[in-house]
Every structure is written in structure tokens, then in C-alpha cells.
Design an enzyme around this catalytic site. Structure first.
Site, short mmCIF file in Angstrom:
data_model
loop_
_atom_site.label_atom_id
_atom_site.label_comp_id
_atom_site.label_asym_id
_atom_site.label_seq_id
_atom_site.Cartn_x
_atom_site.Cartn_y
_atom_site.Cartn_z
N ASP A 1 19.87 -43.06 28.83
CA ASP A 1 19.11 -41.93 29.36
C ASP A 1 20.17 -40.95 29.96
O ASP A 1 21.01 -40.63 29.37
CB ASP A 1 18.16 -42.63 30.31
CG ASP A 1 17.19 -41.56 30.97
OD1 ASP A 1 16.34 -40.99 30.33
OD2 ASP A 1 17.32 -41.20 32.03
N HIS B 1 11.74 -45.63 24.85
CA HIS B 1 12.98 -45.07 25.44
C HIS B 1 13.66 -46.26 26.09
O HIS B 1 14.90 -45.91 26.29
CB HIS B 1 12.25 -44.12 26.51
CG HIS B 1 13.40 -43.58 27.26
ND1 HIS B 1 14.31 -42.64 26.64
CD2 HIS B 1 13.71 -43.68 28.54
CE1 HIS B 1 14.95 -42.09 27.66
NE2 HIS B 1 14.75 -42.72 28.69
#
Length: 331
Positions: free
Chosen positions: A110, A308
Site C-alpha cells: 500500500d 487489498h
């Protein structure tokens, strides 16, 4: 310090902190051997790498996961501009040197992927290889970020724009950190994300809150109540401002890194993304450009049915890909 594979060691090391003096970076390390620095994203902590630390240690590496500046037990400077990318890269360099090492492999997820990529770009003398999880590498370029994000969503507001005003997102999150984190993690997890066609949880209706579109009712499979206790406990103690200040420096980064316009990362690299993660679908062009932007790319993978939080959703698969890549790196 060498240690048995089973031991996890917490400590803090000194890091630059701008004009205010020196700060600290909290880290967790396990194993001995070549250094692998693990950098988390938003809203996480060193704990995001709990499944990787013992596996990397067992494979013969010194695995070190940090709390990024503004998170956990690391320093939280007051000034918003203290969270610019140049400072986060300096923190990574300081950690490598404080551990008595000259070089490291850096792996990020991320926001940590962006921090890892810029660490490799700015300090190739220190970071000999780079692994990127979830967020593809896209070289610096294009319009000013806040202008670009303001143009997304039409009548709705993109979450990055929503995060820009100091105090605004904090007022939503901090009265119920645990509940907000639960919803945010669920919104981006493969098994709990909204169905296709449902209102996108990355956008905010005018006058609304981000959490209005979060799924409710159950935790993602990768997140236990005990795991959630760790994350929520840290943010309940620290508040959210340090973490959110990363988003509030995107324009400063765009200015600071102007000399890197279009720059490729030549070091050996790895990318792992989730096929159900908007980071990989929205940035599909960035992945397609890897032959130019990541000329040292050794392997690139998109995991079916994965969201994610890739190293937590698919720890065994990510661990295998990481260790295979590390084993293929030049000594």
C-alpha cells in the site's frame, strides 16, 4: 544481533526528524542474514507483516518490520510536512544503518509500496532490490495530485481528497476507531467487499462520511478479533493524524520529486497484487508499463480472488512468492 528464528525482538532506533531534532522508529525483527525491510501501509502497523517475519527468518533472512513515522511506537511529529516522502525514505535509510547494515531489500505494501519504490529510486546505494505489494509502481508525473483526485467521482468525493483537510477524517474515525477500522478493512477484502455495482466505498457522498458505505456484519476471514484488537489499540492510543498526514503530503512529494519525472527503478523488483483490488484495476496501465518502468522486474503476479490486504489475505502464497524472489536475487 543474531537470534534464533523463533525470537521476535522489539526495539526503537534513531531517525531524522527534520528541524525538530531526532526521532525514533519502532521496529520488530526476527532472524539473521541479509536484511529485508518491511514497510506497511494505511491504516496498519508492523503487525501487518506478522505472517512474513517467521517465514523470512526461517529462510535465512533478517526480517525487520517497522512502524512507519506517525504510527504505533514510532515518532509522530506535529508538523504536517514532516510526513513527506523524503522524510520517510530518510527513516528507512536510518533504520538500515542503525541495524549495522549497509544495504537491504525493501518490501512495501500500500503506501509502503510507494515508500519502498522511492527508497529504491532515491537511495540505490542502500536498497538493492524492491518488492511492491498491492500498489503498482507509477513514476512521478501528471498533474498536481490534489487536482487530479478532485476531478474524480463527479458529485462524489474520492477518499484521498476527503483525507486532505486536517481534522476532518479524524472527526469521523476517532470516536469509534475499532468500528471504522473494521469497516475499512472489510471494504477492501475479497470476502467482504461490496458486490459489483454497489456504491463504491472509496467515494464519499457530498455531506456524508466514508463509513456510510462500509460493509457491516462480519470480519474478513484474515482478521480475527485479536488482530483487530492490535490495530484498534494502536490507533486509539495514537490517534489517526500521523497516518493521515501521509495523504496530506502528496502535493509536496510531487514538488520534491520533480527530478524523478518518469524515472524507472532499475534494481531487481517484484510485484504482487490482488485481482479484486481497485489498486490493480485502476492502475492497470502502470502494470502494463513495467517493461519500461521496472526494467529489473523478476516476477509479477496477480492473485485470483484476492483483495487489498494481500500479505494477510494470502500469507502462504505471498510468502512463497517473496522467498522465491529473494532467493533469485544476486548475492
Amino acid at each position: 544481533m543474531s537470534q534464533h528464528i523463533g525470537e521476535i525482538t522489539h526495539r526503537s532506533v534513531s531517525s531524522p526528524a527534520g528541524q525538530a531534532g531526532r526521532g525514533r522508529i519502532h521496529l520488530v525483527e526476527q532472524g539473521s542474514g541479509p536484511l529485508v525491510l518491511l514497510v506497511h501501509g494505511f491504516p496498519e502497523s508492523w503487525y501487518s507483516w506478522r505472517h512474513q517475519l517467521p517465514v523470512l527468518a526461517a529462510a535465512g533472512y533478517r526480517a525487520v518490520a517497522i512502524d512507519v513515522r506517525g504510527y504505533g511506537r514510532s515518532s509522530k511529529p506535529v508538523a504536517t510536512e514532516a510526513y513527506r516522502m523524503l522524510d520517510l525514505v530518510a527513516d528507512n535509510v536510518a533504520v538500515v544503518h542503525a541495524l549495522g547494515e549497509e544495504s537491504a531489500v525493501v518490501v512495501g505494501h500500500d503506501w509502503g509500496a510507494a515508500i519502498a519504490a522511492n527508497s529504491a529510486l532515491l537511495r540505490p546505494d542502500v536498497f538493492r532490490a524492491v518488492g511492491l505489494l498491492s500498489v503498482p509502481y507509477a513514476p512521478r508525473g501528471g498533474p498536481r495530485p490534489t487536482k487530479a483526485f478532485a476531478g474524480m467521482g463527479g458529485d462524489e468525493e474520492f477518499y484521498v481528497s476527503y483525507f486532505q483537510e486536517p481534522g476532518r477524517a479524524e472527526a469521523e474515525i476517532e470516536p469509534d476507531v475499532r468500528g471504522w477500522l473494521t469497516g475499512f478493512y472489510a471494504a477492501l477484502s475479497a470476502d467482504t467487499m461490496p458486490a459489483p455495482g454497489a456504491p463504491d466505498p472509496r467515494f464519499v457522498s457530498r455531506g456524508g462520511a466514508l463509513r456510510d458505505r462500509f460493509p457491516t456484519g462480519r470480519l474478513p476471514a484474515w482478521l480475527s478479533d485479536a488482530d483487530l484488537d492490535v490495530y484498534a489499540g494502536e490507533f486509539e492510543r495514537t490517534g489517526m493524524t500521523g497516518a493521515l498526514n501521509r495523504y496530506r503530503n502528496m502535493d509536496r512529494d510531487w514538488e520534491d520529486l520533480a527530478a524523478l519525472e518518469g524515472a524507472p527503478i532499475p534494481q531487481p523488483s517484484l510485484f504482487i497484487g490482488g485481482k479484486l483490488d481497485a489498486s490493480t484495476t485502476w492502475l492497470a496501465d502502470a502494470i502494463a508499463a513495467y517493461p519500461v518502468t521496472l526494467p529489473g522486474l523478476i516476477s509479477s503476479h496477480l492473485l485470483d480472488g484476492c483483495g487489498h490486504w494481500i500479505q494477510q489475505e494470502r500469507p502462504d502464497e505471498v510468502n512463497r512468492l517473496l522467498t522465491d524472489w529473494l532467493a533469485a536475487l544476486p548475492a
